[in-house]
Write an enzyme that holds these catalytic residues in place. Structure first.
Site, PDB file in Angstrom:
ATOM      1  N   ARG A 178       0.902  -1.134  -0.067  1.00 25.55           N
ATOM      2  CA  ARG A 178       0.056  -0.023  -0.091  1.00 25.55           C
ATOM      3  C   ARG A 178       0.733   1.187   0.113  1.00 25.55           C
ATOM      4  NH1 ARG A 178      -2.641   1.557   4.255  1.00 25.55           N
ATOM      5  NH2 ARG A 178      -1.773   0.155   5.922  1.00 25.55           N
ATOM      6  N   SER A 233       1.934  -7.106   6.011  1.00 23.29           N
ATOM      7  CA  SER A 233       1.630  -7.574   7.267  1.00 23.29           C
ATOM      8  C   SER A 233      -0.021  -8.011   7.463  1.00 23.29           C
ATOM      9  CB  SER A 233       2.046  -6.841   8.520  1.00 23.29           C
ATOM     10  OG  SER A 233       1.334  -5.515   8.792  1.00 23.29           O
ATOM     11  N   SER A 289      11.182  10.197   7.756  1.00 26.26           N
ATOM     12  CA  SER A 289      10.271  11.312   7.714  1.00 26.26           C
ATOM     13  C   SER A 289      10.832  12.756   7.871  1.00 26.26           C
ATOM     14  CB  SER A 289       9.064  10.934   8.630  1.00 26.26           C
ATOM     15  OG  SER A 289       8.293  12.163   8.875  1.00 26.26           O
ATOM     16  N   TYR A 325       6.191   9.100  16.911  1.00 30.64           N
ATOM     17  CA  TYR A 325       6.663   9.138  15.477  1.00 30.64           C
ATOM     18  C   TYR A 325       8.015   9.771  15.218  1.00 30.64           C
ATOM     19  CZ  TYR A 325       6.037   9.292  10.406  1.00 30.64           C
ATOM     20  OH  TYR A 325       6.036   9.111   9.051  1.00 30.64           O
ATOM     21  N   ALA A 362      10.240  10.585  17.470  1.00 27.88           N
ATOM     22  CA  ALA A 362      11.456   9.956  18.022  1.00 27.88           C
ATOM     23  C   ALA A 362      11.884   8.808  17.117  1.00 27.88           C
ATOM     24  CB  ALA A 362      10.868   9.442  19.435  1.00 27.88           C
ATOM     25  N   ILE A 398       2.925  13.310   1.872  1.00 31.08           N
ATOM     26  CA  ILE A 398       2.729  12.465   0.690  1.00 31.08           C
ATOM     27  C   ILE A 398       1.275  12.029   0.750  1.00 31.08           C
ATOM     28  CG2 ILE A 398       3.621  10.613  -0.593  1.00 31.08           C
ATOM     29  CD1 ILE A 398       5.952  12.721  -0.082  1.00 31.08           C
TER      30      ILE A 398
HETATM   31  P1  NAP Z   1       0.233   3.861   4.591  1.00 30.87           P
HETATM   32  O1  NAP Z   1      -0.239   4.120   3.569  1.00 30.87           O
HETATM   33  O2  NAP Z   1      -0.324   3.916   6.145  1.00 30.87           O
HETATM   34  O3  NAP Z   1       1.122   2.317   4.463  1.00 30.87           O
HETATM   35  C1  NAP Z   1       1.728   1.867   5.511  1.00 30.87           C
HETATM   36  C2  NAP Z   1       2.574   0.583   5.144  1.00 30.87           C
HETATM   37  O4  NAP Z   1       3.361  -0.185   6.418  1.00 30.87           O
HETATM   38  C3  NAP Z   1       1.477  -0.419   4.516  1.00 30.87           C
HETATM   39  O5  NAP Z   1       1.855  -1.182   3.651  1.00 30.87           O
HETATM   40  C4  NAP Z   1       1.329  -1.412   5.905  1.00 30.87           C
HETATM   41  O6  NAP Z   1       1.254  -2.919   5.553  1.00 30.87           O
HETATM   42  C5  NAP Z   1       2.905  -1.452   6.404  1.00 30.87           C
HETATM   43  N1  NAP Z   1       2.971  -1.753   7.701  1.00 30.87           N
HETATM   44  C6  NAP Z   1       2.394  -1.251   9.074  1.00 30.87           C
HETATM   45  N2  NAP Z   1       2.753  -1.993   9.972  1.00 30.87           N
HETATM   46  C7  NAP Z   1       3.615  -3.026   9.552  1.00 30.87           C
HETATM   47  C8  NAP Z   1       4.150  -4.116  10.205  1.00 30.87           C
HETATM   48  N3  NAP Z   1       4.069  -4.159  11.313  1.00 30.87           N
HETATM   49  N4  NAP Z   1       5.083  -5.054   9.444  1.00 30.87           N
HETATM   50  C9  NAP Z   1       5.069  -4.955   7.868  1.00 30.87           C
HETATM   51  N5  NAP Z   1       4.292  -3.878   7.322  1.00 30.87           N
HETATM   52  C10 NAP Z   1       3.796  -2.920   8.244  1.00 30.87           C
HETATM   53  O7  NAP Z   1       1.552   4.847   4.796  1.00 30.87           O
HETATM   54  P2  NAP Z   1       2.531   5.426   3.795  1.00 30.87           P
HETATM   55  O8  NAP Z   1       2.381   6.863   3.740  1.00 30.87           O
HETATM   56  O9  NAP Z   1       2.818   4.793   2.468  1.00 30.87           O
HETATM   57  O10 NAP Z   1       3.834   5.323   4.682  1.00 30.87           O
HETATM   58  C11 NAP Z   1       5.147   4.406   4.193  1.00 30.87           C
HETATM   59  C12 NAP Z   1       6.421   4.989   5.026  1.00 30.87           C
HETATM   60  O11 NAP Z   1       6.494   6.227   4.765  1.00 30.87           O
HETATM   61  C13 NAP Z   1       6.220   4.938   6.528  1.00 30.87           C
HETATM   62  O12 NAP Z   1       7.377   4.537   7.021  1.00 30.87           O
HETATM   63  C14 NAP Z   1       5.678   6.260   6.945  1.00 30.87           C
HETATM   64  O13 NAP Z   1       6.068   6.572   8.258  1.00 30.87           O
HETATM   65  C15 NAP Z   1       6.809   7.249   5.825  1.00 30.87           C
HETATM   66  N6  NAP Z   1       6.040   8.585   5.688  1.00 30.87           N
HETATM   67  C16 NAP Z   1       4.933   8.681   5.074  1.00 30.87           C
HETATM   68  C17 NAP Z   1       4.506  10.166   4.903  1.00 30.87           C
HETATM   69  C18 NAP Z   1       3.240  10.651   4.220  1.00 30.87           C
HETATM   70  O14 NAP Z   1       2.959  11.868   4.343  1.00 30.87           O
HETATM   71  N7  NAP Z   1       2.504   9.553   3.948  1.00 30.87           N
HETATM   72  C19 NAP Z   1       5.467  10.974   5.388  1.00 30.87           C
HETATM   73  C20 NAP Z   1       6.659  10.756   5.876  1.00 30.87           C
HETATM   74  C21 NAP Z   1       7.212   9.245   6.173  1.00 30.87           C
HETATM   75  P3  NAP Z   1       0.314  -3.655   5.929  1.00 30.87           P
HETATM   76  O15 NAP Z   1      -1.099  -3.159   5.668  1.00 30.87           O
HETATM   77  O16 NAP Z   1       0.187  -5.083   5.253  1.00 30.87           O
HETATM   78  O17 NAP Z   1      -0.005  -3.692   7.227  1.00 30.87           O
END
Ligand code: NAP
Length: 248
Positions: free
Chosen positions: A17, A39, A142, A155, A157, A188
């Protein structure tokens, strides 16, 4: 500059995702064989695998915060795919709350997945990459590591920890031919940021000099570059992809 990752195998945590999904698509488009870790999102992982086709060589279910599951996943990679060239530590969660209201489980869960999960996957990937004398580890941190938002102490930390961890292991692994970098996405467009974007759209956009939210493609493009031969003199860095948010 034409990036060709043909012959490389990449594992993307949380690949079904959001940003991880686009990272899988972009790595596959550059020629890599992609292993999608997830997961909970079984259906999304399988549907992405069929969308990517032959380049998506496996979907592996594992919670990155659980060492036995991570060990088993990398054992499977070693057995079935032989090589592991690129690890993208993308899995992450938020559980926002103000400090005095934050319960320890909210703190622990975020630190467990975002920071401990990054450590565990890097550790088991590095074992295999050291034997190959080459590898790339790309940690998705991030801008929260640099710039604070209310309610994100856990987050921030965790992501600050990911940046420090990136630098520490980059030094340790450089002599083994393994390069380690962190990407710091800003705001994002994914499910994770949906609530914040809805609540404070005008204020957030005003704080982004480029005047728009980032897309998963913006992050994935840097992942592909950091996975490629064109970044072979870059290690230990934490690079924002934030439309200028952290310099304004
Ligand atoms: P998202 O759409 O909520 O997706 C989160 C992803 O993490 C999902 O694929 C989920 O997989 C996976 N995940 C969560 N817990 C897990 C676990 N215990 N083991 C394996 N996979 C796990 O979030 P996103 O925006 O794509 O975020 C991706 C990364 O970018 C994250 O590290 C987030 O902190 C970072 N980030 C995002 C933003 C933003 O604005 N979106 C900004 C800064 C940093 P499942 O559904 O299979 O659990």
């Amino acid at each position: 500059m034409h990036i060709d990752l043909t012959g490389k195998t990449a594992l993307v945590t949380g690949g079904a995702r959001g940003i991880g999904r686009q990272v899988c698509l972009s790595l596959a488009a550059a020629g890599a064989s992609v292993i999608i870790n997830y997961s909970k999102s079984d259906e999304a992982a399988l549907s992405l695998q069929s969308e990517i086709g032959g380049a998506a060589v496996a979907c592996l279910k594992a919670d990155v915060s659980k060492e036995d599951e991570v060990r088993a996943m990398f054992g499977q990679v070693r057995k079935t795919h032989k090589r592991l060239d690129i690890l993208v530590n993308n899995a992450g969660i938020i559980k926002d709350n103000l400090l005095i209201a934050m319960e320890q489980p909210e703190w622990d869960k975020v630190l467990d997945i975002n920071l401990k999960g990054t450590f565990l996957c890097a550790k088991y990937a590095a074992e295999q990459m050291m034997a190959q004398k080459a590898g790339r580890i790309i940690n998705i941190a991030s801008v929260a590591a640099l710039k604070s938002s209310r309610g994100q102490s856990n987050y921030a930390a965790s992501k600050g920890g990911v940046v420090a961890f990136t630098r520490a292991i980059a030094v340790e692994l450089a002599p083994k031919g393994i390069l380690v970098n962190a990407i710091l996405p800003g705001m994002i467009v994914t499910q994770m940021s949906e609530r914040v974007r809805k609540r404070a759209q005008d204020a957030i956009l005003a704080a982004i000099p480029l005047g728009r939210y980032g897309l998963p493609e913006d992050v994935a493009a840097l992942v592909v570059f950091l996975a490629s031969e064109f970044s072979s003199y870059i290690t230990g860095q934490a690079i924002p992809v934030d439309g200028g948010m952290t310099v304004s």
